[in-house]
Design a protein around this motif. Sequence first.
Motif, PDB file in Angstrom:
ATOM      1  N   SER A 197       0.850  -1.185   0.000  1.00  0.00           N
ATOM      2  CA  SER A 197       0.000   0.000   0.000  1.00  0.00           C
ATOM      3  C   SER A 197       0.888   1.238   0.000  1.00  0.00           C
ATOM      4  N   ASN A 198       0.272   2.377  -0.001  1.00  0.00           N
ATOM      5  CA  ASN A 198       0.991   3.654  -0.039  1.00  0.00           C
ATOM      6  C   ASN A 198       1.910   3.751  -1.248  1.00  0.00           C
ATOM      7  N   LEU A 199       1.449   3.253  -2.381  1.00  0.00           N
ATOM      8  CA  LEU A 199       2.280   3.313  -3.577  1.00  0.00           C
ATOM      9  C   LEU A 199       2.687   4.751  -3.859  1.00  0.00           C
ATOM     10  N   LEU A 200       3.940   4.919  -4.170  1.00  0.00           N
ATOM     11  CA  LEU A 200       4.419   6.251  -4.518  1.00  0.00           C
ATOM     12  C   LEU A 200       3.874   6.610  -5.883  1.00  0.00           C
ATOM     13  N   THR A 201       3.198   7.709  -5.948  1.00  0.00           N
ATOM     14  CA  THR A 201       2.520   8.045  -7.185  1.00  0.00           C
ATOM     15  C   THR A 201       2.394   9.552  -7.318  1.00  0.00           C
ATOM     16  N   LEU A 202       2.316  10.006  -8.543  1.00  0.00           N
ATOM     17  CA  LEU A 202       2.104  11.444  -8.753  1.00  0.00           C
ATOM     18  C   LEU A 202       0.617  11.721  -8.638  1.00  0.00           C
ATOM     19  N   LYS A 203       0.297  12.621  -7.716  1.00  0.00           N
ATOM     20  CA  LYS A 203      -1.105  12.914  -7.494  1.00  0.00           C
ATOM     21  C   LYS A 203      -1.390  14.329  -7.961  1.00  0.00           C
ATOM     22  N   GLU A 204      -2.539  14.497  -8.585  1.00  0.00           N
ATOM     23  CA  GLU A 204      -2.882  15.826  -9.098  1.00  0.00           C
ATOM     24  C   GLU A 204      -3.063  16.808  -7.951  1.00  0.00           C
ATOM     25  N   LEU A 205      -2.554  18.000  -8.174  1.00  0.00           N
ATOM     26  CA  LEU A 205      -2.719  19.056  -7.176  1.00  0.00           C
ATOM     27  C   LEU A 205      -3.826  20.000  -7.628  1.00  0.00           C
ATOM     28  N   ALA A 206      -4.454  20.666  -6.683  1.00  0.00           N
ATOM     29  CA  ALA A 206      -5.472  21.663  -7.031  1.00  0.00           C
ATOM     30  C   ALA A 206      -4.817  22.714  -7.927  1.00  0.00           C
ATOM     31  N   TYR A 207      -5.551  23.179  -8.945  1.00  0.00           N
ATOM     32  CA  TYR A 207      -4.895  24.050  -9.922  1.00  0.00           C
ATOM     33  C   TYR A 207      -4.453  25.392  -9.354  1.00  0.00           C
ATOM     34  N   VAL A 208      -5.041  25.808  -8.241  1.00  0.00           N
ATOM     35  CA  VAL A 208      -4.594  27.085  -7.674  1.00  0.00           C
ATOM     36  C   VAL A 208      -3.144  27.026  -7.185  1.00  0.00           C
ATOM     37  N   LEU A 253      -1.436  -2.586  -4.228  1.00  0.00           N
ATOM     38  CA  LEU A 253      -1.461  -3.771  -5.078  1.00  0.00           C
ATOM     39  C   LEU A 253      -1.197  -5.004  -4.232  1.00  0.00           C
ATOM     40  N   GLU A 254      -1.482  -6.130  -4.814  1.00  0.00           N
ATOM     41  CA  GLU A 254      -1.307  -7.386  -4.087  1.00  0.00           C
ATOM     42  C   GLU A 254      -0.522  -8.368  -4.938  1.00  0.00           C
ATOM     43  N   ASN A 255       0.212  -9.203  -4.283  1.00  0.00           N
ATOM     44  CA  ASN A 255       0.920 -10.289  -4.943  1.00  0.00           C
ATOM     45  C   ASN A 255       0.657 -11.553  -4.166  1.00  0.00           C
ATOM     46  N   LYS A 256       0.429 -12.631  -4.897  1.00  0.00           N
ATOM     47  CA  LYS A 256       0.429 -13.913  -4.207  1.00  0.00           C
ATOM     48  C   LYS A 256       1.109 -14.916  -5.110  1.00  0.00           C
ATOM     49  N   GLU A 284      -1.867  -8.011  -8.766  1.00  0.00           N
ATOM     50  CA  GLU A 284      -3.089  -7.283  -9.079  1.00  0.00           C
ATOM     51  C   GLU A 284      -3.069  -5.916  -8.419  1.00  0.00           C
ATOM     52  N   ILE A 285      -3.389  -4.907  -9.224  1.00  0.00           N
ATOM     53  CA  ILE A 285      -3.512  -3.557  -8.661  1.00  0.00           C
ATOM     54  C   ILE A 285      -4.868  -3.476  -7.986  1.00  0.00           C
ATOM     55  N   THR A 286      -4.887  -3.052  -6.728  1.00  0.00           N
ATOM     56  CA  THR A 286      -6.166  -3.030  -6.026  1.00  0.00           C
ATOM     57  C   THR A 286      -6.723  -1.628  -5.822  1.00  0.00           C
ATOM     58  N   SER A 287      -5.855  -0.617  -5.901  1.00  0.00           N
ATOM     59  CA  SER A 287      -6.395   0.743  -5.902  1.00  0.00           C
ATOM     60  C   SER A 287      -5.340   1.674  -6.472  1.00  0.00           C
ATOM     61  N   LEU A 288      -5.802   2.814  -6.964  1.00  0.00           N
ATOM     62  CA  LEU A 288      -4.892   3.771  -7.586  1.00  0.00           C
ATOM     63  C   LEU A 288      -5.203   5.179  -7.100  1.00  0.00           C
ATOM     64  N   SER A 289      -4.267   6.067  -7.348  1.00  0.00           N
ATOM     65  CA  SER A 289      -4.464   7.444  -6.912  1.00  0.00           C
ATOM     66  C   SER A 289      -5.496   8.120  -7.801  1.00  0.00           C
ATOM     67  N   ASN A 290      -5.803   9.354  -7.474  1.00  0.00           N
ATOM     68  CA  ASN A 290      -6.786  10.143  -8.215  1.00  0.00           C
ATOM     69  C   ASN A 290      -8.094   9.362  -8.389  1.00  0.00           C
ATOM     70  N   ASN A 291      -8.603   8.831  -7.282  1.00  0.00           N
ATOM     71  CA  ASN A 291      -9.864   8.089  -7.267  1.00  0.00           C
ATOM     72  C   ASN A 291      -9.860   6.890  -8.194  1.00  0.00           C
TER      73      ASN A 291
END
Lengths: 560, 1079
Positions: B769-780, B793-796, B826-833
């Motif tokens: 968990s806590n994958l390092l990822t580029l997350k969108e910032l508010a445009y302001v 993500l998960e591995n088995k 398997e990727i189980t969740s991603l950034s930016n919803n």
Amino acid sequence: MKSKSIILAGSLLISLGVITSCEDMLDTTSSLVMFSDDNALDEASDSVYSVIGIINKMQVIADRTVLLGELRGDLVELTANASVDLQELAEFTAGTGNAYNSPSDYYAVINNCNYFLATADTSLTKRNEPVFMKEYAVVKTFRAWTYLQLAIVYEEVPFVTEPILTEEEANKDYPMYNIDSVCNYFIKDLDPYVNTDFPSYGAINNLDSKKFFIPVRVLLGDLCLWAERYMEAAQYYHDYLVLDNYEVTTGTSQVTWSNQVTTFDMMLENYSYQFSSIGNDEVISYIPMESSAAEGVCSELKDVFTSTSNNNYYYQTTPSKKLIELSAAQSNCIVYTNGTTRDTLYAPETNEENALWVGDLRLSSVYSTETVNQYSNSTYSSERQEIGKYVTDHVVLYRRSQIYLRFAEALNRAGFPQSAFAVLKYGLYPSNINQYIAADERAAAGNLLSFSQYSFSASNTLGIHSRGCGNAAANLNYVLPTLATLADSINYVEDLICNENALETSFEGYRFFDLMRMSLHRNDNTYLAGKVAGRKGSSGYDASLYNLLLDKGKWFLPVE
Amino acid sequence: MKNRQSYKKVKRLLNFGLYSIIFLGTVTAFGQEASTNQPSKPNLPAEKYVLKELSGKVVDAATGLPLAGVHVQAYNNAGYAAMTGEDGTYTINVPNFVTSLAVDLDGYNMVQCAINNRVASVDVSLYSNLFSDDYRERTSAIRQKTVVGFDLSGEISIDPQIQTKLGSDVRTVMRSGQPGMGAAMFMNGLNSLSANAQPLIVIDGVLLDMQYNRSMLHDGYYNNLLANISVNDIEKVTVLKNGTAIYGANGANGVILIDTKRNRSMATKIDVTVSGGFELMPTLPSMMDASQYRLYASELLGSTGTTLMDFKFLKEDPDYYYYKQYHNNTDWTDETYQNAFTQSYGINVQGGDDVASYNLSVGYTDGNSTLKKNDFSRFNLRLNSDIHLFRNLITRFDASFSDVQRDLRDDGVTDDFESSTITAPGFLSLIKSPFLNPYAYDTQGNLSSFYADADDYLDEVIGTNVSLANPCSILEYGEAKNKNSFGNSMINIAITPTYQISKHFSASEHFSYTLVNTYENYYLPMTGVPTFTIKNIGEVTNVAQSMAARQNEFFSDTRVAWDNRYGGHAIQIFSGFRFMNNTYSLYSLKGYNTGNDKTPNMSTSLTDKTTLGADDQCRTLTYYTSADYNFKETYYLSGGVSMEASSAFGKDVTEGIQLGGVAWGLFPSVQGAWVVSSEPWFNSSHGINYLKLNVGYDISGNDDIDYTASRSYFSTSKMQGSIDGLSIANIGNTTLQWETTKRLTAGVEMNLINNFLTVQANVFKGWTSNLLTLKELAYVSGLSSNWSNEGSLENKGFDASFNAKLLNLKNWKWDMGASVAHYNNEITSLSNNNASFTTDIYGATILSQVGSPVGVFYGYKTDGVYATTAEATADGYYQVSSTGVREYFGAGDMKFIDTKQDNEINEEDRQVIGDPNPDIYGNLFTNISFKRVTLNVVFNYSLGNDVFNYERSILESGSRFYNQTTAMTNRWTYEGQITNIPKIAYEDEMGNSRFSDRWIEDGSYLRLKTVTLSYTLPLHFMYIKGFSIWGSANNLLTFTNYLGSDPECSLGNSTLCQGIDRGLLAQGRSFTFGVKINL
């Protein structure tokens, strides 16, 4: 005994990490970036880097400022080679994915400005001179200019005046400001700095760095004009123009038929020269752009408007039918002088040598096409177009004639149509003012019409219309008729100003915003809609575009 | 020139050796003085337990004959030991808590033998150590696998040995066939998305930054630091299956421990190794010959819209002036590939006394590459010493130096055809027109000895921008130390004093300093290379680049250790504090137009000069504790925890703890093991000699975080080429932290049927968990994104290995085994919803979406080629050009699947078309020995992985004037032709060669990786104590349906670019012959 002391020493060693602060141990530095806690802006040299950094960010929005203003107006049409993004702009269908729709780029300028304004130590002095005051004023104008761009592109925008350096600050809810509130805020914000000089950075890469900055009064004029504070707008423009030692005249650059012949086949042309070099007197302020993308942000406007090797000579925009018609419809006259013979001659309405050599000659001066012979399988276009306003690498924000036209617009709206008309037809200088403007209007305008007779005269001040239409002062077809009410006169003159804007500043990126401002001032959406829908000329009226643009919301880009 | 280099090396060696000896001499003198004063006490066990007597007989498993002198002792407890007599029998008295015996004899593998409730006759059969060993002395529940014995190989780096010996424990994919380029490695699946997923490499206890994500000037080259370590110096390689806690935020991708050789005995031993190898050219794609290409080119001309009717290269009149120039039949690969020779020399000296012992090795390796001018040479020197300074104070002093020099050229298919010219000689030799000659014809029509210039046969049609360089010129005129060369030197000095405070208590400090200096020069010559256009720069004639980088690693590990045994309870604990300060600085320059090929250096006169730099600094503090406990050598429990703070972490990390003003991550692990076969009730007569179950749970981290991402900073940019501007470049994420991997492991180890069969199996499930990822910032904020921890993500998976001793006779020994591993990612969740995103790399589009594995290919599906216009019209599929015009597919175009069924073929019609992750992979191996001859055969395999054949997508694109594979002779050329290769069209307007399932291939393979035959001469001279000769063959056979050169291909270390074949140098068959002499 011995082992005990060693154990002691060992445990001391281990806990060393805790005793000395871990914070210090983990404090790293970098020679490539400057952490925000180190950028305190408390040394004189800091200001230069920050101001240049802000200009670097303005480079990113420079092209867009022009494209949004020009492609959505009525003076250009797109060619088949225009990208989909440009097409969406011209058709008012640009969504949030459009390449030119990125509010974040404006806020990059604003955030850097906010950081400077919040951090710069204005109390710092060197040889009794405030070190940061000049930059402070410059950065304030950059911020105000950017906010004005944001507001007229997006209608309503989050208003942030404090630097954002954390995610928390980025995610806050900020109040939404519209054009009016943005203008009113910055009028107050900038007014104290009207007399602050620009910093002296000298020449940077042979460019006069003073032109990288925006004159405070001109920007204040714009802000007041958008905010419908016409008297103040006129005053700021006026003061900017007449300022002692920095007077700005309209100049006498024009393209005209030679007044030595009656055959209308010989031209005197020094109009286009104004655009050939960024160092010309005509240019007041511009965003310096890099010469190649390898060096930073370079302007792509040349590739949009003209044939270049970069676009394989496939230009993407071309003058609209509307502009060509408007230009041709102008009445062009010369005062023919041959010894004692002196007469006002009107140019013919057709010209066999060049279809563009009719009416206003400015279009023919800056726009030309040619067909090049080459292999038919070449990847290059054989049809090529030149727009004489796109010669340098840089993006002009303000130039003399344009400021005069804004001044005329403000004067007119402030209730001085004769004075405004005089800007177009005669040029404002004392003898003309006394001759052509009625005494009561002169009295009401007060010092708005005060121009030094030493600095403003027939030899350096020309009515804007004369730049392309010969001797406008002598032209009996170009007059301000007596109308029923002052309001009628004002609307009449504003129409003339609107046309003059088209003739003088086409391709430069002001058009859509000029139309929008006039529509807002008239409170009449049909004004903008009618003009834009007519961009394809008298025979190509676009009714669906007209209907689309009756909705004011379509004038602005959507924000996700 | 060459002589001077080697002279320098010798000089370096001498200096280094001299200093080492001086140092050694000094400390030795100290040591001797100290030791003479303190006679050591005899170590007698205290008899405080009730003993029981056991007896039995030890025999040779092959012959059944009794073995004398066998050492029998309580497992893991030297206090109770006995020796067999002439008849192989022994009697031993052990306390009740001893549950098994360790039985050991030189030349045989150790056997652990459970006592159970037997009172006497614990009989044991020993197998020769020619078999792989079944038992190890273990004191911990941590599951690990260790391999040893790398002597009989001519490998330049350890990577291929990891592949052959640990094939199911580490998934290895060789980066290319370049000497010493190493392998991308993955353990326990793919544990990251954007951050590094390669395992942590620990060399002699020091965590080494492997520069996994650093890029080099030469395309297709990776600086593999493992190539700085001579394989002959390596004693063992260990992979940790669990129990990675003490490595803190570095352990999530798995840990590989590499230990270099140390001296173990008093006798002086000198090993001289010499080996020489020969590598054959790799398999290359079968390209069209001159006449086929001439036909192709003339057909392609038709699609350029040219109006010219007459082309020089198409004239068939032999008297025509240009006839000879355009009528050759050249196999350009003959000019760029070669059979390569490798040689390696090494001397290893071991020895010492009770004061100091040392292991000194010197080696020199010279390896040519099958791709010309990519040669490798290495000098290496290593001294590992153990010195008794004072009573109870031992110190390790280790020093090593290695220097790698290479010639380099670009390799592989470029990903940028638009703004460069092709510079890789290998790729050029495939696509270069075969009707041209490498040499120029003079005006008389005679072939000269000068290389031909860049080709010009299309100048009159398209212009010079499509001209291809003469690869020979790039090889020839790019050759010089200041043109295309690479150097990498690695120095390590480590001092590890250990003080034995009491019998059970010790303190140690491990200090290590590592310096890696790298330089690289790049030069693309003018001669033979066309002028080319770079977007936004314009026309250039050539390129010069240079780079210098320096990696500094300061490592300190202070540790106290305690162990004791209370009857059946054994406890070991160690705790410590580790400090690491790693810096990496890089300065690189690039410029164009040097003017001529004699002044290749960077200078101010070059045009469009750019510089690039890195100045990365990362400091970490780690406190760790690890404890092992066992009861009766039957129940094992291990636990560890580390607490790590790093300068790369944000200040307000939420998952860790705040202490001393910084954020700390906590990484605990716990393992348990149960040796079922040691239970008194266990009946080994059922054929199970040994059964151990284990289970573990680890929380580990991945701290491959951009060094400055957690802080807000300004960066500079130049304006008008002269003045610097400073602007906000990052909004720091103050909660930025490591990626967290929680992993549950379970395993079983079994020895069956009188130790005839060995089975090991592990299963794992990991949650990252806590994958390092580029997350969108508010445009302001004015910025688009910043680094953040989102997504999971998960591995088995499992791995298993089997080993059976098929034959065990006096002279014949034969064992055989297999290993297999599988993972499911398997990727189980991603950034930016949970927004899916795509990554474009080398023509491939990689999709990252929830529910899919990492790295899947996302492209168009195809359904053959339209044979007729009628078929195409019936479908009515079209694409929309960039200016909004509909372009309809016609006869000879590909039929793409219109997923959305709207007749428009666009990005929304893409689907997942391949998965680079294998279903299973591993090794098959067998050892046969007859007397002194041993044959070792290893296969490795990977099944079910897809490969995007990027190279083929260019060699069969039919869109450029590049020579194509012979498959292209089957291209669509006439209405009604039924084929699976579309028509050719210059610039491929319809996108027939776009990223689609046309280029996705099954990358499964089974490869005969190594065959090694060795023979030990029965020599017994005074000066020569042993003499073995061996020969090995690598990559002899590969069974695969893959169409490219090598199904084992990798684009890089990232998880997102696996299974992409960009045509890097493939591995060829190689044959190595070596001699090892013991003096």
